[in-house]
Design an enzyme around this catalytic site. Sequence first.
Site, PDB file in Angstrom:
ATOM      1  N   ASP A 183       0.841  -1.194   0.000  1.00 57.69           N
ATOM      2  CA  ASP A 183       0.000   0.000   0.000  1.00 57.69           C
ATOM      3  C   ASP A 183       0.877   1.244   0.000  1.00 57.69           C
ATOM      4  O   ASP A 183       2.000   1.225   0.523  1.00 57.69           O
ATOM      5  CB  ASP A 183      -0.889   0.032   1.241  1.00 57.69           C
ATOM      6  N   ASP A 217       0.818   4.659   1.766  1.00 56.25           N
ATOM      7  CA  ASP A 217       0.150   5.256   2.923  1.00 56.25           C
ATOM      8  C   ASP A 217       0.383   6.760   2.944  1.00 56.25           C
ATOM      9  O   ASP A 217       1.535   7.218   3.000  1.00 56.25           O
ATOM     10  CB  ASP A 217       0.673   4.637   4.213  1.00 56.25           C
TER      11      ASP A 217
END
Length: 225
Positions: free
Chosen positions: A148, A150
């Site tokens: 991911d 972030d």
Amino acid sequence: MSSHVYRRHDLLHVEPEAWREMLLATGRLDRLADEAQRLVEGWAERGLPVIVRRGAPGDDESAIAVGLPLPPTLGKLRLGFFIPPGHVAASVAALSVAEAARSAPAHLRPQLEAAAALGRRFGLWPAVFGALLWQHLTGLAYLRPGSDIDLIWPVPRRESLDELLDDLAELDEAGPNRLDGEIILSTGEGANWRELRGALACPGGTVLVKSMHGAELRCARHLFM
């Protein structure tokens, strides 16, 4: 208790001598492999920061709860420590999305540059945390193919929030990586942007709000009243 109010995701430099004393006092390195031990022991001497985290009930409130993650090759453990307030050398500026884009793998740069442009359009300066932050700071391989991205977004004006969340959803869908992260409220509390978007779309929808003191479900609309 320290007179300075630290918030989740703040980055701090710790004096190397204080770092060594803290490691000796906690004795937490014995469970780590040799390479991981050496990395953690030399963390402060390399000028690497730690990140402020939420403490647990009963923790010493005169100390600052901080953490650092190990890269996946060393176990991807998240190590937590407590630093006496007087031994924090300096706060470290957050890593902007624009700066992170310059050091990110080539396939991520267009997505990060688009996020930076989105921030400029709303007068916001989003910052990076998670794997991309630590890879940028350490030069070690924290990012994996499916990691991911972030991001921390300062809360915009209420009349702009829905548009920002919708545009973030479009960037997330376009890829190549999943965009995660939080909208940070003026109080310093944070809510996952995707969960917040869903909650605002539902009358009475609730979202998990995280702070230095815990996490609780709240009515999303009431956060902006």
